[in-house]
Enzyme design. Structure first.
Site, mmCIF file in Angstrom:
data_model
loop_
_atom_site.group_PDB
_atom_site.id
_atom_site.type_symbol
_atom_site.label_atom_id
_atom_site.label_comp_id
_atom_site.label_asym_id
_atom_site.label_seq_id
_atom_site.Cartn_x
_atom_site.Cartn_y
_atom_site.Cartn_z
ATOM 1 N N ILE A 142 -46.204 29.349 10.257
ATOM 2 C CA ILE A 142 -47.521 28.843 9.837
ATOM 3 C C ILE A 142 -47.333 27.600 8.959
ATOM 4 O O ILE A 142 -46.448 27.568 8.097
ATOM 5 C CB ILE A 142 -48.284 29.925 9.024
ATOM 6 C CG1 ILE A 142 -48.307 31.274 9.771
ATOM 7 C CG2 ILE A 142 -49.707 29.459 8.702
ATOM 8 C CD1 ILE A 142 -49.001 31.298 11.105
ATOM 9 N N VAL A 191 -47.609 39.030 -9.939
ATOM 10 C CA VAL A 191 -47.754 40.349 -9.306
ATOM 11 C C VAL A 191 -46.526 41.234 -9.491
ATOM 12 O O VAL A 191 -46.592 42.434 -9.259
ATOM 13 C CB VAL A 191 -48.094 40.239 -7.797
ATOM 14 C CG1 VAL A 191 -49.467 39.642 -7.587
ATOM 15 C CG2 VAL A 191 -47.020 39.483 -7.031
ATOM 16 N N GLY A 244 -52.078 35.490 -4.739
ATOM 17 C CA GLY A 244 -51.565 34.210 -4.244
ATOM 18 C C GLY A 244 -52.629 33.439 -3.483
ATOM 19 O O GLY A 244 -52.394 32.923 -2.388
ATOM 20 N N TYR A 285 -35.777 38.193 2.096
ATOM 21 C CA TYR A 285 -37.176 38.034 2.535
ATOM 22 C C TYR A 285 -37.505 39.056 3.638
ATOM 23 O O TYR A 285 -38.548 39.719 3.597
ATOM 24 C CB TYR A 285 -37.352 36.600 3.039
ATOM 25 C CG TYR A 285 -38.756 36.225 3.443
ATOM 26 C CD1 TYR A 285 -39.745 35.986 2.489
ATOM 27 C CD2 TYR A 285 -39.101 36.085 4.788
ATOM 28 C CE1 TYR A 285 -41.024 35.618 2.871
ATOM 29 C CE2 TYR A 285 -40.381 35.723 5.169
ATOM 30 C CZ TYR A 285 -41.336 35.483 4.208
ATOM 31 O OH TYR A 285 -42.614 35.122 4.586
ATOM 32 N N SER A 344 -44.428 39.439 7.757
ATOM 33 C CA SER A 344 -43.925 38.263 8.486
ATOM 34 C C SER A 344 -43.253 38.769 9.747
ATOM 35 O O SER A 344 -42.743 39.903 9.765
ATOM 36 C CB SER A 344 -42.905 37.515 7.623
ATOM 37 O OG SER A 344 -42.163 36.613 8.418
ATOM 38 N N SER A 358 -54.091 30.644 -4.413
ATOM 39 C CA SER A 358 -54.242 29.246 -4.846
ATOM 40 C C SER A 358 -54.033 28.239 -3.731
ATOM 41 O O SER A 358 -54.494 27.097 -3.842
ATOM 42 C CB SER A 358 -53.270 28.956 -5.994
ATOM 43 O OG SER A 358 -51.966 29.350 -5.640
ATOM 44 N N ARG A 359 -53.331 28.643 -2.681
ATOM 45 C CA ARG A 359 -53.050 27.674 -1.613
ATOM 46 C C ARG A 359 -52.639 28.399 -0.341
ATOM 47 O O ARG A 359 -52.554 29.634 -0.331
ATOM 48 C CB ARG A 359 -51.972 26.675 -2.037
ATOM 49 C CG ARG A 359 -50.705 27.312 -2.550
ATOM 50 C CD ARG A 359 -49.889 26.320 -3.393
ATOM 51 N NE ARG A 359 -48.884 27.019 -4.183
ATOM 52 C CZ ARG A 359 -47.628 27.236 -3.775
ATOM 53 N NH1 ARG A 359 -47.234 26.780 -2.622
ATOM 54 N NH2 ARG A 359 -46.792 27.889 -4.543
HETATM 55 P P1 NAP Z 1 -47.329 29.347 -0.194
HETATM 56 O O1 NAP Z 1 -48.111 28.218 0.355
HETATM 57 O O2 NAP Z 1 -45.959 29.105 -0.743
HETATM 58 O O3 NAP Z 1 -48.228 30.102 -1.301
HETATM 59 C C1 NAP Z 1 -47.720 31.199 -2.006
HETATM 60 C C2 NAP Z 1 -48.790 31.781 -2.872
HETATM 61 O O4 NAP Z 1 -48.234 32.907 -3.585
HETATM 62 C C3 NAP Z 1 -49.295 30.808 -3.931
HETATM 63 O O5 NAP Z 1 -50.657 31.042 -4.136
HETATM 64 C C4 NAP Z 1 -48.493 31.209 -5.162
HETATM 65 O O6 NAP Z 1 -49.129 30.879 -6.388
HETATM 66 C C5 NAP Z 1 -48.468 32.716 -4.984
HETATM 67 N N1 NAP Z 1 -47.406 33.364 -5.756
HETATM 68 C C6 NAP Z 1 -46.070 33.152 -5.703
HETATM 69 N N2 NAP Z 1 -45.431 33.954 -6.570
HETATM 70 C C7 NAP Z 1 -46.380 34.701 -7.185
HETATM 71 C C8 NAP Z 1 -46.356 35.699 -8.187
HETATM 72 N N3 NAP Z 1 -45.199 36.118 -8.745
HETATM 73 N N4 NAP Z 1 -47.539 36.240 -8.590
HETATM 74 C C9 NAP Z 1 -48.707 35.837 -8.056
HETATM 75 N N5 NAP Z 1 -48.793 34.887 -7.104
HETATM 76 C C10 NAP Z 1 -47.637 34.329 -6.674
HETATM 77 O O7 NAP Z 1 -47.125 30.485 0.913
HETATM 78 P P2 NAP Z 1 -47.866 30.775 2.308
HETATM 79 O O8 NAP Z 1 -47.107 30.116 3.375
HETATM 80 O O9 NAP Z 1 -49.330 30.549 2.166
HETATM 81 O O10 NAP Z 1 -47.546 32.331 2.426
HETATM 82 C C11 NAP Z 1 -48.454 33.338 2.025
HETATM 83 C C12 NAP Z 1 -47.894 34.669 2.462
HETATM 84 O O11 NAP Z 1 -47.658 34.656 3.872
HETATM 85 C C13 NAP Z 1 -46.529 34.987 1.820
HETATM 86 O O12 NAP Z 1 -46.445 36.364 1.547
HETATM 87 C C14 NAP Z 1 -45.545 34.622 2.916
HETATM 88 O O13 NAP Z 1 -44.352 35.323 2.793
HETATM 89 C C15 NAP Z 1 -46.323 35.001 4.148
HETATM 90 N N6 NAP Z 1 -45.889 34.320 5.362
HETATM 91 C C16 NAP Z 1 -45.923 32.972 5.486
HETATM 92 C C17 NAP Z 1 -45.497 32.374 6.665
HETATM 93 C C18 NAP Z 1 -45.505 30.891 6.880
HETATM 94 O O14 NAP Z 1 -44.993 30.434 7.931
HETATM 95 N N7 NAP Z 1 -46.055 30.097 5.998
HETATM 96 C C19 NAP Z 1 -45.030 33.170 7.708
HETATM 97 C C20 NAP Z 1 -44.994 34.539 7.547
HETATM 98 C C21 NAP Z 1 -45.437 35.116 6.373
HETATM 99 P P3 NAP Z 1 -48.868 29.455 -7.128
HETATM 100 O O15 NAP Z 1 -49.669 28.432 -6.375
HETATM 101 O O16 NAP Z 1 -49.365 29.687 -8.493
HETATM 102 O O17 NAP Z 1 -47.396 29.211 -7.042
#
Ligand code: NAP
Length: 247
Positions: free
Chosen positions: A188, A64, A12, A155, A142, A14-15
């Protein structure tokens, strides 16, 4: 932190947090292999941004949650870089809803990506890391996985699960210079939290002692520390990067 000569796999990438992790590791000299689900263009952009640090970087599509796709991805990484030193299990999704109304498919989808995805990637790299007698794995959990959250039962379960995966693998492979740790981010600023209603956002902010929302880079720096040799005696731990929110 110095990652020269190391190869890092970030799921993941990409962003959001995954991209920040890729860049932080590339900045330290790691070659980076990232995967994505749908976002081809932004994944290639992450790889190009990594390459600006003078490292090699590739972005490949890989769901994944699919063992076959994870195998193909990891085989391609080893084909390209010959080794895998660092794995960051970052790919994640949400499908929120209260327990009473949650559909089985929403529970399964979240656990398939967040929990089974981490398991499949850990399994795929374990043999490689054992042979190298070196490995650094960081699972992105998380604060919700540590404390629970109403409306996120799927989640929370998946994010608690990646802590169990990490602690168990740390015990299984600790003697081979393989460490397995967890970073548990709080609130975040990424696409994942962008749609949150203003009222919820303000409510969460009021619970953060640091008085600000976290950035992807806040999380990436903690991941880089655990992936580095500075943390060689740290394993099976959960590092909350949440501005004190979960205290
Ligand atoms: P995000 O901006 O939504 O990015 C999610 C990433 O996961 C993207 O690169 C997406 O790829 C990839 N992805 C989704 N489904 C996938 C799959 N089946 N196979 C491979 N890649 C996949 O999320 P984020 O906020 O950066 O979060 C990243 C991690 O941190 C996650 O595990 C999330 O649960 C955790 N987290 C986030 C927060 C928060 O506040 N943001 C807090 C706690 C934990 P595509 O671009 O191709 O869709």
């Amino acid at each position: 932190m110095n990652f020269e000569g190391k190869t890092a796999v970030v799921t993941g990438g990409s962003r959001g947090i995954g991209r920040a992790v890729c860049l932080e590791l590339a900045k330290g000299g790691a070659n980076v292999a990232l995967c994505y689900a749908e976002g081809e263009a932004s994944a290639q952009e992450t790889a190009a941004l990594c390459a600006e640090y003078g490292v090699r970087a590739i972005a490949l599509r890989c769901n994944v949650a699919s063992e076959a796709e994870v195998k193909t991805f990891m085989d391609a990484v080893v084909g390209e870089f010959k080794r895998i030193d660092i794995l960051v299990n970052n790919a994640g999704i949400t499908r929120d809803g209260l327990l009473m109304g949650m559909k089985e498919e929403d529970f399964d989808a979240v656990c398939d990506v967040n929990l089974k995805g981490a398991f499949l990637c850990m399994k795929a790299v374990s043999r490689i890391m054992m042979k190298q007698r070196y490995g650094r794995i960081v699972n992105i959990s998380s604060v919700v996985g540590v404390h629970g959250n109403a409306g996120q039962i799927n989640y929370a379960a998946s994010k608690a699960g990646v802590i169990g995966l990490a602690k168990s693998m740390a015990k299984e492979l600790g003697g081979r210079q393989i460490t397995v740790n967890v970073v548990a981010p709080g609130f975040i600023d990424t696409d994942m939290t962008a749609q949150m209603p203003e009222k919820v956002r303000e409510g969460l902010l009021s619970q953060i002692p640091a008085k600000r929302i976290g950035t992807a880079q806040d999380v990436a720096r903690a991941v880089a520390f655990l992936a580095s040799d500075l943390a060689e005696y740290v394993t099976g731990q959960v590092l909350c990067v949440d501005g004190g929110m979960g205290m």
